[in-house]
Design a protein around this motif. Sequence first.
Motif, PDB file in Angstrom:
ATOM      1  N   ILE A  63       1.229  15.578  10.565  1.00  0.00           N
ATOM      2  CA  ILE A  63       2.352  14.995   9.808  1.00  0.00           C
ATOM      3  C   ILE A  63       1.909  13.665   9.423  1.00  0.00           C
ATOM      4  CG2 ILE A  63       4.573  14.237  10.078  1.00  0.00           C
ATOM      5  CD1 ILE A  63       5.142  16.180  12.457  1.00  0.00           C
ATOM      6  N   ASN A  64       2.085  13.394   8.176  1.00  0.00           N
ATOM      7  CA  ASN A  64       1.639  12.043   7.454  1.00  0.00           C
ATOM      8  C   ASN A  64       2.402  10.857   7.753  1.00  0.00           C
ATOM      9  OD1 ASN A  64      -0.599  13.188   6.382  1.00  0.00           O
ATOM     10  ND2 ASN A  64       0.345  14.020   4.809  1.00  0.00           N
ATOM     11  N   HIS A  65       1.861   9.703   7.429  1.00  0.00           N
ATOM     12  CA  HIS A  65       2.769   8.498   7.705  1.00  0.00           C
ATOM     13  C   HIS A  65       3.521   8.202   6.314  1.00  0.00           C
ATOM     14  CE1 HIS A  65       3.334   4.421   7.726  1.00  0.00           C
ATOM     15  NE2 HIS A  65       3.098   4.180   6.691  1.00  0.00           N
ATOM     16  N   SER A  66       4.524   7.472   6.421  1.00  0.00           N
ATOM     17  CA  SER A  66       5.400   6.743   5.313  1.00  0.00           C
ATOM     18  C   SER A  66       5.973   5.774   5.623  1.00  0.00           C
ATOM     19  CB  SER A  66       6.139   7.937   4.744  1.00  0.00           C
ATOM     20  OG  SER A  66       7.046   7.268   3.702  1.00  0.00           O
ATOM     21  N   CYS A  67       5.852   4.611   4.754  1.00  0.00           N
ATOM     22  CA  CYS A  67       6.866   3.594   5.275  1.00  0.00           C
ATOM     23  C   CYS A  67       8.437   3.808   5.197  1.00  0.00           C
ATOM     24  CB  CYS A  67       6.468   2.624   4.273  1.00  0.00           C
ATOM     25  SG  CYS A  67       4.685   1.951   4.459  1.00  0.00           S
ATOM     26  N   TYR A  96       6.613  10.247   9.279  1.00  0.00           N
ATOM     27  CA  TYR A  96       7.066   9.461  10.104  1.00  0.00           C
ATOM     28  C   TYR A  96       6.200   8.202  10.175  1.00  0.00           C
ATOM     29  CZ  TYR A  96       3.408  10.604  13.696  1.00  0.00           C
ATOM     30  OH  TYR A  96       2.400  10.840  14.452  1.00  0.00           O
ATOM     31  N   ASP A  97       6.597   6.977  10.466  1.00  0.00           N
ATOM     32  CA  ASP A  97       6.024   5.667  10.289  1.00  0.00           C
ATOM     33  C   ASP A  97       5.165   5.578  11.536  1.00  0.00           C
ATOM     34  OD1 ASP A  97       4.974   3.207  10.271  1.00  0.00           O
ATOM     35  OD2 ASP A  97       6.996   2.384   9.635  1.00  0.00           O
ATOM     36  N   CYS A 118       1.501   5.939   0.565  1.00  0.00           N
ATOM     37  CA  CYS A 118       2.775   6.627   0.578  1.00  0.00           C
ATOM     38  C   CYS A 118       3.557   6.837  -0.601  1.00  0.00           C
ATOM     39  CB  CYS A 118       3.844   6.346   1.920  1.00  0.00           C
ATOM     40  SG  CYS A 118       4.667   4.984   1.737  1.00  0.00           S
ATOM     41  N   GLY A 119       3.533   5.553  -1.411  1.00  0.00           N
ATOM     42  CA  GLY A 119       4.123   5.423  -2.907  1.00  0.00           C
ATOM     43  C   GLY A 119       5.568   5.303  -2.730  1.00  0.00           C
ATOM     44  N   ALA A 120       6.108   4.961  -1.439  1.00  0.00           N
ATOM     45  CA  ALA A 120       7.557   4.665  -1.232  1.00  0.00           C
ATOM     46  C   ALA A 120       7.931   3.310  -1.999  1.00  0.00           C
ATOM     47  CB  ALA A 120       7.836   4.633   0.302  1.00  0.00           C
ATOM     48  N   MET A 127      -0.437   1.324   7.382  1.00  0.00           N
ATOM     49  CA  MET A 127       0.125   2.065   8.275  1.00  0.00           C
ATOM     50  C   MET A 127       0.291   1.316   9.625  1.00  0.00           C
ATOM     51  SD  MET A 127      -1.925   5.625   7.817  1.00  0.00           S
ATOM     52  CE  MET A 127      -3.475   4.946   7.643  1.00  0.00           C
ATOM     53  N   LEU A 128      -0.164  -0.109   9.695  1.00  0.00           N
ATOM     54  CA  LEU A 128      -0.105  -0.725  10.813  1.00  0.00           C
ATOM     55  C   LEU A 128       1.332  -1.359  10.873  1.00  0.00           C
ATOM     56  CD1 LEU A 128      -3.244  -2.840  10.222  1.00  0.00           C
ATOM     57  CD2 LEU A 128      -3.077  -1.040  12.079  1.00  0.00           C
ATOM     58  N   THR A 129       1.709  -1.845  12.213  1.00  0.00           N
ATOM     59  CA  THR A 129       3.014  -2.422  12.398  1.00  0.00           C
ATOM     60  C   THR A 129       3.090  -3.471  11.673  1.00  0.00           C
ATOM     61  OG1 THR A 129       2.146  -3.755  14.114  1.00  0.00           O
ATOM     62  CG2 THR A 129       3.368  -1.509  14.899  1.00  0.00           C
ATOM     63  N   PRO A 130       4.516  -3.763  11.047  1.00  0.00           N
ATOM     64  CA  PRO A 130       4.712  -4.908  10.273  1.00  0.00           C
ATOM     65  C   PRO A 130       4.044  -6.231  10.983  1.00  0.00           C
ATOM     66  CG  PRO A 130       6.468  -3.535  10.300  1.00  0.00           C
ATOM     67  CD  PRO A 130       5.481  -2.963  11.442  1.00  0.00           C
ATOM     68  N   LYS A 131       3.445  -7.288  10.054  1.00  0.00           N
ATOM     69  CA  LYS A 131       3.308  -8.596  10.704  1.00  0.00           C
ATOM     70  C   LYS A 131       4.439  -9.131  11.135  1.00  0.00           C
ATOM     71  CE  LYS A 131      -0.777  -9.286   7.567  1.00  0.00           C
ATOM     72  NZ  LYS A 131      -1.262  -9.985   6.775  1.00  0.00           N
ATOM     73  N   GLU A 132       4.184  -9.955  12.148  1.00  0.00           N
ATOM     74  CA  GLU A 132       5.422 -10.695  12.721  1.00  0.00           C
ATOM     75  C   GLU A 132       5.751 -12.039  12.032  1.00  0.00           C
ATOM     76  OE1 GLU A 132       5.461 -12.066  17.006  1.00  0.00           O
ATOM     77  OE2 GLU A 132       3.882 -10.511  17.456  1.00  0.00           O
TER      78      GLU A 132
END
Length: 140
Positions: A63-67, A96-97, A118-120, A127-132
């Motif tokens: 299952i691929n990643h997407s934002c 899933y993210d 992902c092109g969203a 694919m990393l968690t968003p920066k704080e």
Amino acid sequence: MFASTAIPAETRIIEYTGERISPAEADARYDDDSTDHPRVVLFNVDSKTVIDAGVGGNEAQFINHSCEPNCIAVTDKKHVFIEALRDIEPGEELLYDYNLTRNGDDSPEMERRYACHCGAPTCRGTMLTPKEKGKKKRRA
């Protein structure tokens, strides 16, 4: 991975399976620093357990990643499941993210290594968690 039939929202689709190992063993098996395109097959269950889908894993590893995902990974009693966030149509790709852990590394190299394509419209480029946000550096 694509839906073969309609999947209603909140449906538990598949369990993420594989060999259960320690974080130390996961680090020993996969040296992300040695490759430009690391294969993402590890899933942290808790601080002591990592699932390695590369050993005995099932289709969930594909299952691929997407934002802008249509699924979410849910941990329940030390098991990881992929569940539908919304109704999913037949033929639609399951996404899933990944929210990969940064471990304090916000370097451009890390961003490049885990680039997202992902092109969203809301793609954050990684694919990393968003920066704080709003975190200020401490001055000496």
